[in-house]
Motif scaffolding. Structure first.
Motif, short mmCIF file in Angstrom:
data_model
loop_
_atom_site.label_atom_id
_atom_site.label_comp_id
_atom_site.label_asym_id
_atom_site.label_seq_id
_atom_site.Cartn_x
_atom_site.Cartn_y
_atom_site.Cartn_z
N LEU A 190 0.83 -1.20 0.00
CA LEU A 190 0.00 0.00 0.00
C LEU A 190 0.87 1.26 0.00
N ALA A 191 1.97 1.20 0.74
CA ALA A 191 2.88 2.36 0.79
C ALA A 191 3.41 2.69 -0.60
N LYS A 192 3.65 1.67 -1.40
CA LYS A 192 4.13 1.89 -2.77
C LYS A 192 3.05 2.50 -3.66
N GLN A 193 1.81 2.36 -3.21
CA GLN A 193 0.68 2.93 -3.97
C GLN A 193 0.32 4.33 -3.47
N GLY A 194 1.12 4.87 -2.55
CA GLY A 194 0.90 6.23 -2.10
C GLY A 194 0.25 6.38 -0.74
N PHE A 195 -0.03 5.26 -0.09
CA PHE A 195 -0.60 5.35 1.25
C PHE A 195 0.47 5.73 2.26
N SER A 196 0.05 6.43 3.31
CA SER A 196 0.94 6.75 4.43
C SER A 196 0.84 5.61 5.45
N VAL A 197 1.99 5.08 5.86
CA VAL A 197 2.01 3.92 6.74
C VAL A 197 2.80 4.22 8.01
N THR A 198 2.23 3.88 9.15
CA THR A 198 2.93 3.95 10.43
C THR A 198 3.14 2.53 10.94
N VAL A 199 4.41 2.16 11.14
CA VAL A 199 4.75 0.85 11.69
C VAL A 199 5.15 1.05 13.14
N LEU A 200 4.30 0.59 14.05
CA LEU A 200 4.53 0.82 15.47
C LEU A 200 5.63 -0.07 16.03
N PRO A 201 6.45 0.47 16.93
CA PRO A 201 7.46 -0.36 17.60
C PRO A 201 6.80 -1.26 18.64
N VAL A 202 7.55 -2.21 19.15
CA VAL A 202 7.08 -3.07 20.24
C VAL A 202 8.08 -3.01 21.38
N ASP A 203 7.68 -3.48 22.55
CA ASP A 203 8.60 -3.50 23.69
C ASP A 203 9.45 -4.76 23.66
#
Length: 405
Positions: free
Chosen positions: A111-124
């Motif tokens: 989706l990011a390659k199609q222009g969507f903005s993506v947030t990948v959250l960190p983990v503990d």
């Protein structure tokens, strides 16, 4: 040679009663196309409807909210792409976590390659997403959040109900990959606030090549992967895999019937396995949350050894396990899950995952522990860092565990 299967998170053996149902629908007069109006087709249609009811019941859904697919990967892709592309006029922001299965993570990356903005959250350090991080990441452009229910590599169970409460009434679609959790812990789409949910047959003693996608009624979602006939109420084109669907329905039914008793049994075996491994071996770390984890899941990193080498040696002893390292697939990179948890690159290569199931016994655990000792000692003696280990005492420093469990 004794054979011990400790790789149930990868796939499970087909339950005999499931196999019986699948065989019956491949050999008797049940082989009709469920779209056909004649006798044979209507028998297949009836079986399809009954299986849909069974899968829906297992997750607290309505039967019309279940779409049958070819498995977890297709369901994840259908959910993520369908939700994102349907709602693109409302926003273009998608949130996921760094430890998702590649089926979901790579779908979001596409989706990011199609222009969507993506947030990948960190983990503990346990591999768990922080609910506050989810809430802080939400913007007025957020249309989809995709977080797995339980991690396949380290067994950590995510705070899905809490995330569901954050998402509720914001107009954001919440997708959950429940491939690892269904049949092991309670999964109820209403209690958890889920709009889209992924299910796979071969993780719950059903056949491979069959899965399901739950789509809550009223969710702004449309199919994007296939174009064809009117099957699955125009949501997934293609003639339905009736034997596989019947197998999935039976597997889901059996999983619900046996979950409580089986969980109690597996917890005893899992806790013995974790306790003995961390007691017997030095320089070993439990990965994943120490208590908020799947009842059948034990995963570790062993310092100064390669997980792939250990797996091959275990296989020679008749023991099947797996590693978080991607080395076996031709990559030199260790697991993205372990790296996201802050485990150093060189240590992550020593990961071992042991996932228990219906056929496992206490004798299997004992056999593994007996076999593992010489294997660990042999590979550590070959390591250039072996001088750091006192094999005579073989007592770990409890501090080794503080970072990761």
């Amino acid at each position: 040679m004794r054979r011990v299967y400790f790789d149930h998170s990868a796939t499970t053996p087909v339950h005999p009663l499931v196999a019986e149902e699948v065989y019956r629908f491949m050999t008797e007069h049940n082989y009709g196309n469920p779209s056909s109006l004649h006798y044979f087709g209507q028998i297949a249609r009836k079986a399809l409807d009954e299986s849909r009811e069974k899968v829906a019941k297992a997750i607290g859904a309505k039967s019309e909210e279940i779409i049958f697919t070819s498995g977890g990967t297709e369901s994840d892709n259908m959910a993520i792409h369908g939700a994102a592309l349907t709602n693109i006029k409302r926003g273009n922001h998608v949130i996921t976590s760094a430890v998702e299965h590649h089926a979901a993570l790579n779908a979001v990356k596409a989706l990011a390659k199609q222009g969507f903005s993506v947030t990948v959250l960190p983990v503990d350090q346990y591999g768990m997403v922080n609910v506050d991080d989810v809430e802080k990441a939400i913007t007025d452009k957020t249309i989809l959040i995709s977080i797995m229910h339980a991690n396949n590599e380290v067994g950590t169970i995510m705070p899905i109900a809490e995330i569901g409460k954050v998402v509720k009434d914001r107009g954001i679609i919440f997708h959950v990959d429940a491939v690892q959790s269904l049949g092991k812990i309670p999964v109820n789409v209403d209690d958890l606030g889920i709009d889209l949910l992924t299910v796979s047959g071969h993780k719950i003693y059903g056949p491979k090549g069959i899965g399901a996608l739950y789509v809550r009624k009223g969710t702004r979602w449309r199919p994007t992967l296939f174009h064809g006939g009117a099957q699955e109420r125009l949501r997934r084109a293609g003639t339905e895999n009736v034997p596989g669907i019947v197998g999935l329905g039976k597997a889901a039914e059996l999983a619900m019937e046996n979950m409580e008793a089986e969980n109690k049994r597996l917890l005893t075996l899992r806790d013995k396995l974790i306790g003995e491994v961390t007691k017997r071996f030095s320089h070993v770390r439990l990965t994943g949350h120490p208590t908020i984890r799947l009842p059948n899941h034990a995963s570790f990193v062993f310092e100064y050894i390669e997980g792939e080498s250990v797996l091959l040696s275990l296989d020679m002893k008749g023991i099947a396990a797996s590693t978080g390292s991607a080395c076996a697939s031709g990559s030199l990179e260790p697991s993205h899950v372990l790296l996201s948890m802050g485990i150093p690159h060189e240590i992550a290569h020593g990961s071992i995952r042991l996932t228990l199931g219906a056929g496992n016994t206490e004798e299997d655990v004992d056999y593994f522990l007996e076999a593992m000792g010489p294997i660990v000692e042999r590979f550590r003696s070959m390591s250039p860092l072996s001088e750091e280990i006192d094999y005579n005492k073989n007592i770990k420093d409890p501090g080794n565990l503080q970072s990761y469990c």
